[in-house]
Design a protein around this motif. Sequence first.
Motif, PDB file in Angstrom:
ATOM      1  N   LYS A 190      -2.950   5.462  -2.330  1.00 37.87           N
ATOM      2  CA  LYS A 190      -3.345   4.432  -3.295  1.00 37.87           C
ATOM      3  C   LYS A 190      -4.037   3.274  -2.596  1.00 37.87           C
ATOM      4  O   LYS A 190      -3.871   3.065  -1.387  1.00 37.87           O
ATOM      5  CB  LYS A 190      -2.126   3.924  -4.062  1.00 37.87           C
ATOM      6  N   GLN A 191      -4.783   2.508  -3.383  1.00 39.84           N
ATOM      7  CA  GLN A 191      -5.432   1.326  -2.829  1.00 39.84           C
ATOM      8  C   GLN A 191      -4.418   0.225  -2.559  1.00 39.84           C
ATOM      9  O   GLN A 191      -3.364   0.155  -3.211  1.00 39.84           O
ATOM     10  CB  GLN A 191      -6.490   0.814  -3.815  1.00 39.84           C
ATOM     11  N   ARG A 192      -4.758  -0.623  -1.607  1.00 34.94           N
ATOM     12  CA  ARG A 192      -3.913  -1.777  -1.329  1.00 34.94           C
ATOM     13  C   ARG A 192      -3.895  -2.680  -2.564  1.00 34.94           C
ATOM     14  O   ARG A 192      -4.930  -2.952  -3.171  1.00 34.94           O
ATOM     15  CB  ARG A 192      -4.447  -2.518  -0.112  1.00 34.94           C
ATOM     16  N   GLN A 241       0.847  -1.184   0.000  1.00 38.64           N
ATOM     17  CA  GLN A 241       0.000   0.000   0.000  1.00 38.64           C
ATOM     18  C   GLN A 241       0.884   1.235   0.000  1.00 38.64           C
ATOM     19  O   GLN A 241       1.682   1.443   0.932  1.00 38.64           O
ATOM     20  CB  GLN A 241      -0.936   0.025   1.195  1.00 38.64           C
TER      21      GLN A 241
END
Length: 115
Positions: free
Chosen positions: A43-45, A39
């Motif tokens: 930002k998204q995982r 991550q």
Amino acid sequence: QVQLVESGGGLVQPGGSLRLSCAASRNIFSFTTMRWYRQAPGKQRELVATVGSGGNTDYADSVKGRFTASRDNGKNTVYLQMNSLKPEDTAVYLCYAQDFRLSYWGQGTQVTVSS
């Protein structure tokens, strides 16, 4: 309570390598799947790599050919060998494990790729 403890992160120059470790508090044979996620800030995982109970692996397109996931059942540890690191690989890397009932997360280890 299952514990997953990641280690091996740090600061590395572009093109360098790091090996991450995820040590589990119980026999990793009990997990059906173990994964590495990352991550980055804002930002998204992202799923990076999967290691199945039989040692089979799968990778995100962004790391194929550069990262290698593996497991050492005797040490109850999974690894992520990261080569040819890029600045966009900078993130907190987290270990994930799943058994037939529950899923577990580690605390994460920071990887920073910068000159």
